[in-house]
Each structure stands twice: as structure tokens, then as C-alpha cells.
Design a protein around this motif. Structure first.
Motif, PDB file in Angstrom:
ATOM      1  N   LEU A 163       0.844  -1.192   0.000  1.00 32.51           N
ATOM      2  CA  LEU A 163       0.000   0.000   0.000  1.00 32.51           C
ATOM      3  C   LEU A 163       0.878   1.241   0.000  1.00 32.51           C
ATOM      4  O   LEU A 163       1.895   1.286   0.670  1.00 32.51           O
ATOM      5  CB  LEU A 163      -0.893   0.030   1.245  1.00 32.51           C
ATOM      6  N   LYS A 164       0.428   2.244  -0.749  1.00 28.74           N
ATOM      7  CA  LYS A 164       1.160   3.494  -0.799  1.00 28.74           C
ATOM      8  C   LYS A 164       0.341   4.539  -0.063  1.00 28.74           C
ATOM      9  O   LYS A 164      -0.804   4.805  -0.427  1.00 28.74           O
ATOM     10  CB  LYS A 164       1.361   3.889  -2.253  1.00 28.74           C
ATOM     11  N   ASP A 165       0.908   5.127   0.982  1.00 24.59           N
ATOM     12  CA  ASP A 165       0.127   6.058   1.797  1.00 24.59           C
ATOM     13  C   ASP A 165       0.237   7.487   1.286  1.00 24.59           C
ATOM     14  O   ASP A 165       0.851   7.753   0.249  1.00 24.59           O
ATOM     15  CB  ASP A 165       0.500   5.935   3.274  1.00 24.59           C
ATOM     16  N   ALA A 166      -0.371   8.390   2.043  1.00 22.65           N
ATOM     17  CA  ALA A 166      -0.463   9.783   1.608  1.00 22.65           C
ATOM     18  C   ALA A 166       0.908  10.421   1.431  1.00 22.65           C
ATOM     19  O   ALA A 166       1.060  11.376   0.688  1.00 22.65           O
ATOM     20  CB  ALA A 166      -1.283  10.579   2.617  1.00 22.65           C
ATOM     21  N   LEU A 167       1.909   9.885   2.103  1.00 24.23           N
ATOM     22  CA  LEU A 167       3.254  10.436   1.960  1.00 24.23           C
ATOM     23  C   LEU A 167       4.033   9.708   0.884  1.00 24.23           C
ATOM     24  O   LEU A 167       5.199   9.998   0.658  1.00 24.23           O
ATOM     25  CB  LEU A 167       4.015  10.334   3.286  1.00 24.23           C
ATOM     26  N   GLY A 168       3.384   8.709   0.265  1.00 27.41           N
ATOM     27  CA  GLY A 168       4.078   7.947  -0.764  1.00 27.41           C
ATOM     28  C   GLY A 168       4.884   6.794  -0.200  1.00 27.41           C
ATOM     29  O   GLY A 168       5.605   6.118  -0.919  1.00 27.41           O
ATOM     30  N   ARG A 169       4.755   6.564   1.084  1.00 25.13           N
ATOM     31  CA  ARG A 169       5.504   5.457   1.690  1.00 25.13           C
ATOM     32  C   ARG A 169       4.770   4.141   1.475  1.00 25.13           C
ATOM     33  O   ARG A 169       3.539   4.117   1.409  1.00 25.13           O
ATOM     34  CB  ARG A 169       5.670   5.695   3.196  1.00 25.13           C
ATOM     35  N   GLU A 170       5.509   3.077   1.407  1.00 24.45           N
ATOM     36  CA  GLU A 170       4.878   1.779   1.178  1.00 24.45           C
ATOM     37  C   GLU A 170       4.716   1.003   2.475  1.00 24.45           C
ATOM     38  O   GLU A 170       5.594   1.005   3.324  1.00 24.45           O
ATOM     39  CB  GLU A 170       5.694   0.978   0.162  1.00 24.45           C
ATOM     40  N   TRP A 171       3.568   0.371   2.583  1.00 23.49           N
ATOM     41  CA  TRP A 171       3.255  -0.442   3.756  1.00 23.49           C
ATOM     42  C   TRP A 171       2.899  -1.829   3.261  1.00 23.49           C
ATOM     43  O   TRP A 171       2.332  -2.001   2.181  1.00 23.49           O
ATOM     44  CB  TRP A 171       2.048   0.116   4.501  1.00 23.49           C
ATOM     45  N   GLN A 172       3.202  -2.789   4.095  1.00 23.26           N
ATOM     46  CA  GLN A 172       2.787  -4.137   3.759  1.00 23.26           C
ATOM     47  C   GLN A 172       1.273  -4.191   3.782  1.00 23.26           C
ATOM     48  O   GLN A 172       0.645  -3.731   4.725  1.00 23.26           O
ATOM     49  CB  GLN A 172       3.357  -5.088   4.789  1.00 23.26           C
TER      50      GLN A 172
END
Length: 593
Positions: free
Chosen positions: A424-433
Motif C-alpha cells: 500500500l502506498k500512503d499519503a506520503l508515498g511510503r509503502e506499507w505491507q
RNA sequence: GCCGGUGUGGCUCAAUGGUAGAGCACCUGCCUUGUAAGCAGGUGGUUGCGGGUUCGAUUCCCGCCGCCGGCUCCA
């Protein structure tokens, strides 16, 4: 900085004469030379460029310990050396020559790296000024080009990532081609820190961890339990309409269960010690699958019963080493949105389509973008080729049918079957499992699962494990950061703040609140403090999305003056239309206000 | 688990080898207020736990625990 403006990860970074990796790796060399200057006798590990950053591992001389306070000194020395404008130069040497050099330099780790270089591969040294390093390069032309860098942190790291070997000191830093990019990256790091769910968890009263109760266990406060419940209800209604059935399974089970499942043998390290109950060993469950399997096995299943889809918000406990615990993101007890589908091989693809549709829908509701990876058969695995091929194809087809493009992760599958993992790509563009969908040929085998087919013979079903949110702890912790504590209406613990301007309007606010609560909203009267500013401030700090300010004028016209937590003041509107708008936003699970 | 850092009232932080101070929050009073900090007063800490050095430690040393940054692993 708002999520919309935070764009570092989407930012087009200034190009330089070399790729950023080269710049960063060269900066790592520069850092190493500065460290060498400041602490002669330091031995060097490796110093690669990694995502957004670089690091270099050092073994400092006896007695030298580095802290964050040393970083500015090192940076200063780096700038000094950089200003000498030394070219980076490369020399290719023979293995013997390299050995001699490194031995003379007193660099045991480098010697070990040298011995790992295959015969026939070139052995090169890169140097700038009088500093040299065994390195395959490439580098920028001159230290002059190293301008926009910053050292970030100091940490420990094992030599070659092996905890049985020496522990080195790792210095992290970053470098860019433009000052703008560097500043933007640093601002991004700052924003990440501001959004840290542990910080927000404190200031918004979301959760707590009590070391005296046990590290790694989350206590959900009302302000986080409310959004969680909203998610659970949403989650369940979406599952119900897709033919999932709820189940509940016990938290303790005889050890025998986990011997049969193989968890004890394969994941024993993450399971807690047994407890003795009437002379029999019991374990706290680390996974929900065995429990679901027992329900499946509680009677003879016909092909007519399949597919069977069991869903449970199952709380599991796993041992994590103390050093890896991290807020809500890495804990020792967590609740998975777990589900297991038992189906025939023929049904597999259709089931996977259903799962992927659900994944897409749920994930988008929260405003995440995602990427999907199809992980194929690893070397160490069980099951026949044709089974693997069939399941892998089913996953691929299902992705195609649901319009999900996947990248292949060759050999990344579990030993028991292929899977699709989502990032998943969050609002900051970071990726999460993110979500995971896994085919399993192992557990049906171990538990000898069967159903009776049309042919009146016994057949083995396929099992699909899938989790969409993963764990509530991690998912909601991630959501806090994704939304920066500003939950959309449907998740907000307090959705509407009713604010009387004078105490006279408090009664009016209470009556509006009653209506809102009756309509299923979470509304609070903000009458604390002694004036409007204080009340607005309190509601702002609580990140209440809608503030209904009520003064004499509003009371007279049965209206509210609407302020959003964005700071936008929408002015007066009738209470009736306010409620209508709220209902609309809530029903749509709107991400905007 | 390991390496390094760190641990002061609810929160954020200050200070000192001679038994701790500020801001916010909280409580009380005044102000009756039109969209993020009105004014005044007050409560609150055996300075993470245990041991040592010292006439005396919160400050120095050791051990333990937690937390933070990483290594490794994963939901």
C-alpha cells in the motif's frame, strides 16, 4: 505541510552528471575518509547507496563510541575534504596486490570482501586524495561534486547482517544533486516524524502501551477503538455480502494441534512457551488457520458445501524479540482480519477473483494506492508441479480479471503455495505491507482435509489464506500516519463538535447533539474553556472534522455556523442541511470534508 | 537478543555533587466572549528500579527494566 503538498517521494529530483546512487556512494566514501581522518585506525565494512540514503559501517578503535553529536563534526570534516576538490580515481590491481594493500591498511573486513570476489572479476580500488577503498565503483568525478549531503543517524549493524558476527557502527546519510531536493527530503523526514503514530497516539489519546503490563501489547483508547469498530463493522458487512461466514476460535489450543499444523516445528520460535493444563501442554495461538480447519473438519463436507469461507477477527500472539517492537506496527499480540477459503481446484480462480475484488474495494476506501506482486514457487517447497502451476495461473488470471496488474516476484512464494502480496502506498508515498492472498497445499495435506465429490470419492480441497487489513494494530497504526491523525468523517472518534459561543447557547447545542446522536453520529458539545477561541482550539486539537459554532443568530434561525478542521469557515447553514450533508459524507465514506 | 543513545510532575522540556523548575494540561476565581492560546491564583515530582562511591546523588559508577535509532524477522 499537508499530505497534498508532501511530495518528496513523487518529486522529480534534480539530475546530475551521475545517477543519485553514484552520488550517494561517493558521499559514503567521503564520509569514510572523514571518519578515517578523525579516528585513525577505524576499520571499514561496506558503504552502499540504499533507497534515498547511503550508509557506511565502521569498526572504531577500542574505546571510541559515536553518538549523534559526532555527526556535525564528521560533516564538517567531509566538507573540508570535499573542498580539496580531489578527483575520484580507479585503479585495477591483482589479487595479491589488493591483499597486500588491505593488509597494510589493517582492513580485515575488506580482506573478507576481497576473498569473496570471484576469480576473473576485476579488483578495483577507488581513491580520492590519500584515501582509498576496495570498491567496484562507480563514483563521481571529483569530491567537488559532493555538496548537498547530510548525515542522519548512527546505529548498530552486524557485519554481513549476521548476529553471530561483529557488531559495527553504521552511519546513515543522504545526498542529492540540489539543495532543494535535500531540503525537501529533510522536510519529508520531519513530516514523517510529525505523523508518527506513537507521537499522535499520545497527543490524540489513541492508545497506550504499558511496559509493566507487557511490552508489545496495545491498549486501545476510545479515540482509536471507535475508528477500529467502524472499520470492523464495515469490514464485516463487506464480507457478509460476499458470502463469508463468521467464526470464533479459542485462543488456547492443545499443543497437538500445532504439531499437526506444523507451526510448532516451523514457527516454534515465535510461539510462547506451553502451559500445563491437566497434564497436557497448551499453547496460545500464533495463527488462526488451524482453528478454522477444525471447524471445516467437524463434519463430512460435500462438494455441494464448497466453497466455504470462514472469516474471523482473530487475535494471535507471537513472540517478537524485544528490540524489534515498534509502537502499534510491531507488537506481540494482534488481531488479524483473517479468512480461510476451502474450495475445489476448479473453484480456486473464481474464489481468488472474489478476494481480489474485495481487496481492491477495501483498500481504496481508505485512499491507498497499491501495487501487487505475484510470488511464485520457491526452491524449497512442497507439492506437485501441476498443482503449483494451476494455482499460480489461477492467481494470475484472477488478477487479470479484476484489472490488477501484478509484478512477478520469482521464487517469492511460501513453501506451501504461491501468493499475491500487496503493497500500500500512503499519503506520503511510503509503502506499507498490505493484503495477502496465499494458496496453501500444505495444511490440507497435513490435516488430511477432504470433501466428497460428485463421483462419491474423497478429494482434497485447496485452502486460501487471506488477510486484507493484515492486523488491526498495524493497519490502524498505519492509518493514523496516512491521515496524520485526521480521520475522515466515518472514522473520526468525534465527528461533530457543537460549540456554543456563549454559555447561553449550550442548551441549544445539547439539543442539536441529541438529534445527531439519534442519527447515529458521534457529536460532542465543546463547552470547556471560557470563550469561543478556546473551544475552537480544543476541537481543532482533537481533529474533529466538523465544528458547528452556535451563537445567538444560529439559535434564532435553527442553524449552525460551520467550520472545518481545515480552517475553512463555511458560514451559516441550516441545521437540517448540515445533517443531510453529514449523512451523505458518511454514507460515501468520503475522504474529504 | 545485540550495538549505541536515553529515562525528571499527565505532556514537552530545564537544572544542579548539597534533597528539583518552566510551559502546556488540570483545579479555583474573574472576564460573557463570533471561529486555534483573555487575566489571576492553586494542586501536582521519594528525578524508571536496585545496588555502589560520597559527609551528602536526581546529578558519578555498576546491574536490571522500559523507550528511541538500527541489525534480523514479520501481520
Amino acid at each position: 505541510m499537508s499530505a497534498e503538498q508532501v511530495s518528496f517521494l513523487d518529486r522529480k529530483l534534480a539530475a546530475g552528471p551521475y545517477p543519485l546512487d553514484t552520488l550517494r556512494h561517493s558521499t559514503a566514501h567521503l564520509m569514510a575518509s572523514a571518519v578515517q581522518k578523525l579516528w585513525p585506525g577505524t576499520r571499514f565494512g561496506v558503504g552502499p547507496s540504499i533507497e534515498h540514503r547511503f550508509y557506511y559501517d565502521f569498526a572504531f578503535p577500542e574505546g571510541v563510541r559515536l553518538t549523534d553529536e559526532d555527526l556535525p563534526r564528521i560533516e564538517q570534516e567531509m566538507r573540508r575534504i570535499a573542498n580539496e576538490k580531489r578527483p575520484f580515481s580507479c585503479t585495477t590491481v591483482s589479487r595479491d596486490e589488493a591483499k597486500q594493500r588491505l593488509a597494510a591498511m589493517g582492513q580485515p573486513y575488506k580482506l573478507e570482501i576481497l576473498s569473496g570476489i570471484l576469480e576473473g572479476e576485476p579488483i578495483t580500488f577507488y581513491s580520492h586524495g590519500d584515501w582509498q577503498d576496495l570498491c567496484e565503483g562507480p563514483h563521481v568525478a571529483s569530491t567537488e561534486q559532493l555538496k548537498h549531503f547530510k548525515l542522519l543517524s548512527v546505529a548498530g549493524a552486524y557485519w554481513r547482517g549476521d548476529e553471530k558476527r561483529d557488531q559495527l557502527t553504521r552511519l546513515y546519510g543522504t545526498a542529492f544533486w540540489s539543495k532543494d531536493d535535500l531540503d525537501s527530503y529533510l522536510a519529508y523526514l520531519e513530516e514523517c516524524e510529525k505523523r508518527d503514530h506513537r507521537t499522535l497516539g499520545r497527543s490524540l489519546d489513541l492508545f497506550s502501551i504499558h511496559p509493566e503490563v507487557g511490552p508489545g501489547f496495545i491498549f486501545w483508547h476510545p479515540n482509536l477503538a471507535i475508528p477500529r469498530r467502524a472499520i470492523e463493522e464495515f469490514w464485516w458487512s463487506e464480507h457478509q455480502r460476499r458470502g463469508y461466514q463468521p467464526v470464533y476460535t479459542p485462543h488456547l489450543a492443545s499443543e497437538e494441534l500445532f504439531k499437526v499444523s506444523g507451526h510448532l516445528q516451523n514457527y516454534g520460535d515465535l510461539m510462547y512457551s506451553p502451559m500445563d493444563i491437566d497434564g497436557q501442554n497448551y499453547r496460545v495461538k500464533p495463527m488462526n488457520c488451524p482453528g478454522h480447519i477444525k471447524i471445516f473438519q467437524s463434519q463430512i463436507r460435500s462438494y455441494r458445501d464448497l466453497p466455504i469461507r470462514y472469516a474471523e477477527l482473530g487475535t494471535v500472539y507471537r513472540y517478537e524479540r524485544s528490540g524489534v517492537l515498534h509502537g502499534m506496527l510491531r507488537v506481540r499480540g494482534f488481531t488479524q482480519d483473517d479468512s480461510h477459503i476451502f474450495c475445489t481446484h476448479e473453484q480456486l480462480e473464481g474464489e481468488l477473483v472474489g478476494v481480489l475484488e474485495l481487496v481492491k474495494f477495501l483498500v481504496r476506501t481508505f485512499g491507498y494506492q497499491f501495487r501487487a506482486y505475484l510470488a511464485t514457487r520457491p526452491e524449497k517447497s512442497i507439492g506437485g508441479n501441476e498443482v503449483w502451476e494451476h494455482a499460480t495461473r489461477a492467481l494470475g488470471n484472477a488478477a487479470e480479471r479484476t484489472g490488477i496488474s501484478t509484478e512477478v516476484d520469482p521464487g517469492g512464494g511460501a513453501f506451501y503455495g504461491p501468493k499475491i502480496d500487496f503493497k500500500l502506498k500512503d499519503a506520503l508515498g511510503r509503502e506499507w505491507q498490505g493484503p495477502t492472498v496465499q494458496c496453501d497445499f500444505n495444511l490440507p495435506e497435513r490435516f488430511a482435509l477432504e470433501y466428497v465429490g460428485k463421483d462419491n470419492l474423497r478429494h482434497r480441497p485447496v485452502m486460501v489464506h487471506r488477510a486484507v487489513l493484515g492486523s488491526f494494530e498495524r493497519f490502524v497504526g498505519g492509518l493514523v500516519e496516512h491521515f496524520s491523525g485526521r480521520f475522515p468523517l466515518w472514522l473520526s472518534p468525534v465527528q461533530i463538535a457543537l460549540i456554543p459561543i456563549k454559555d447561553e447557547q449550550e442548551e441549544y447545542c445539547r439539543s442539536l447533539r441529541e438529534t445527531l446522536v439519534f442519527e447515529g453520529f458521534r457529536a460532542q458539545v465543546y463547552a470547556q474553556g471560557t470563550n469561543l477561541n478556546q473551544r475552537v482550539k480544543a476541537a481543532q486539537q482533537d481533529q474533529v472534522p466538523y465544528m458547528a459554532v452556535c451563537g445567538g443568530r444560529e439559535v434564532e434561525s435553527k442553524a449552525v455556523s460551520l467550520r472545518l478542521r481545515t480552517g475553512e469557515n463555511r458560514g451559516a447553514m441550516s441545521f437540517e442541511s448540515f445533517v443531510a450533508m453529514l449523512k451523505e459524507k458518511r454514507a460515501a465514506k468520503a475522504l474529504d470534508l
